[in-house]
Every structure is written in C-alpha cells, then in structure tokens.
Design an enzyme around this catalytic site. Structure first.
Site, PDB file in Angstrom:
ATOM      1  N   CYS A 185      10.816   5.474   3.389  1.00  0.00           N
ATOM      2  CA  CYS A 185      10.170   4.668   2.357  1.00  0.00           C
ATOM      3  C   CYS A 185      11.230   3.968   1.494  1.00  0.00           C
ATOM      4  O   CYS A 185      12.289   4.531   1.212  1.00  0.00           O
ATOM      5  CB  CYS A 185       9.305   5.551   1.474  1.00  0.00           C
ATOM      6  N   CYS A 213      10.430  16.935   4.094  1.00  0.00           N
ATOM      7  CA  CYS A 213       9.131  16.469   3.617  1.00  0.00           C
ATOM      8  C   CYS A 213       7.997  17.269   4.217  1.00  0.00           C
ATOM      9  O   CYS A 213       6.846  16.890   4.082  1.00  0.00           O
ATOM     10  CB  CYS A 213       8.958  14.986   3.940  1.00  0.00           C
TER      11      CYS A 213
HETATM   12  S1  SF4 Z   1       8.081  10.617  -1.836  1.00  0.00           S
HETATM   13 FE1  SF4 Z   1       7.855  10.623   0.416  1.00  0.00          FE
HETATM   14  S2  SF4 Z   1       5.980   9.440   0.875  1.00  0.00           S
HETATM   15 FE2  SF4 Z   1       6.510   9.097  -1.291  1.00  0.00          FE
HETATM   16  S3  SF4 Z   1       7.624   7.155  -1.267  1.00  0.00           S
HETATM   17 FE3  SF4 Z   1       9.164   8.811  -1.112  1.00  0.00          FE
HETATM   18  S4  SF4 Z   1       9.496   9.254   1.101  1.00  0.00           S
HETATM   19 FE4  SF4 Z   1       7.625   7.982   0.848  1.00  0.00          FE
END
Ligand code: SF4
Length: 228
Positions: A185, A213
C-alpha cells in the site's frame, strides 16, 4: 545500483536455465494436479515473472490481486498493462466498503501510523477479510484448510528475476526504478537506499518484530492452491 540495473552479467546462465525449468515444471504440475489453482499477485517484479510464465503457457491458474484501496497508481496501472500485453484481466479482491468506512470514521484515514494494533486492523479489513470472503485460507496451517502453497521462484536470485523480466520484455511496476524493492500500500511502502534491508521499505515506523500483516500471501511469491 538498484535492482532494475542488474544485467545478464550478474547471473550464472546454467543456474538460471535450471531455476527457469524448475519454475515452469512446478507451475505445470500445479495446473495439472491442483484445481482450481489461484495466484495471489502483488504485481511486483517476482510476481510478474510468475504471471508471464502462467499467461504465456496459458495455464489454468487464476491471477488475482488485493485492491486494498490504498495502492499506488503505478501498481493499479499494472492491471491495465497486463490486460494490454496479455489480454488478461487480473481479478481484484476488494475490502467491504462498510468496514473501511467504519474504520476511517472512527479512527481517521491514516490511523495505521498510530499503533501496531491500528495498523493490523487496517490490514485485516483491507487484506485478510477480502481473502476470507474469497474462501482462501490465510493461516500458515494451510493443510487444515485444504490448501497447499508453492513458491516456484524460491531458488531465483534477484538478478535472475530481472534478467527474466528484461529479456522477455515483461512489463514491471515503474516504482522498482525508483528504489522500491517490494510494493504494498502507498502509505505503508517507501523506497530504500542501496544496501538498506528490504524490510526498511515497509512499516518503517514499527519495530521489526511487529512487521507482518497476518497474511503471508499478500506480498506475492505464493501460489495458493485450493483443493477441490
Ligand atoms: S495498514 Fe495494511 S492495509 Fe492499511 S494501508 Fe497499510 S499496508 Fe495497507
């Protein structure tokens, strides 16, 4: 020198021929012995090698990516590039809008910077739950879910990945040219300096031990197979 600067001089051609043959054989075996087979792609470099091998050979392995709603434009652009080059539509698995809205309303758009718990909750909503809805197991204990997973590029070097991409004119995410070794992301991924650990590009504000994650499929490299 970034990974995209690696050249044919950086590879051992006998090793490359061997790992390429092994990867093709693994994918063919997956397609033949496990159905339906799916490939979770991050659309980053290694996963483009696998996509190219799957699509060139027209193997019956479905390719999907997690469209978290927070991807770089360059990453989303890879979906269009794959359609242009291969005539293939990568499936997009998206989070529940209501779950995203509730999280953002209660905590703010970028609450994942505030704590590990907030970050993992965002990953759960945007990554884990979409896979659950797709009936894909997200635990390491995949046998319990009737799953097997494979990494056909386990023995490939980074130079071999880039040699394959360049020698076969495989499209790749332009972020790699800007120092991004892996791609996730947008707000949680950054470029790294030469020599820096790859993990420095992800969730850099957290302690190293918290950097996962709960979803080992999300960064690609895995072909997950759902037993019929
Ligand atoms: S916390 Fe996880 S899902 Fe949320 S933006 Fe960051 S990488 Fe993506």
């Amino acid at each position: 020198m970034s990974a995209t600067d690696l050249t044919a001089a950086d590879i051992d051609s006998a090793h490359f021929d061997s790992v390429l043959a092994d990867a093709k054989a693994t994918l063919e075996r997956i397609a033949a012995e496990f159905s339906p087979a799916v490939f979770a792609s991050s659309l980053a470099a290694e996963d483009m090698v696998l996509a190219d091998l799957i699509l060139r050979a027209k193997l019956p392995i479905k390719i999907f990516t997690l469209e978290t709603g927070r991807l770089h434009a360059e990453t989303l652009g890879m979906v269009d590039r794959i359609r242009e080059v291969y005539g293939y539509d990568v499936a997009l698995y998206k989070p529940e809008p209501a779950a995203v809205d509730a999280y953002v309303s209660a905590n703010g758009l970028n609450a994942f910077y505030d704590s590990v718990e907030m970050r993992k909750e965002c990953c759960r909503i945007r990554k884990v739950e979409p896979l659950n809805r797709a009936e894909l197991a997200v635990q390491e204990d995949d046998a319990a879910h009737g799953m097997q997973k494979f990494n056909p590029l386990a023995d490939w070097t980074e130079a071999e990945v880039w040699h394959y991409l360049k020698s076969n004119q495989v499209p790749y995410n332009p972020l790699h040219d800007k120092g991004y070794p892996s791609i996730g992301c947008e707000p949680c991924t950054r470029a790294i300096q030469p020599g820096e650990d790859v993990r420095a590009g992800r969730w850099w504000w957290e302690n190293p031990e918290s950097k996962e994650c709960g979803l080992h499929v999300v960064d690609g490299k895995l072909v997950r197979i759902k037993s019929a």
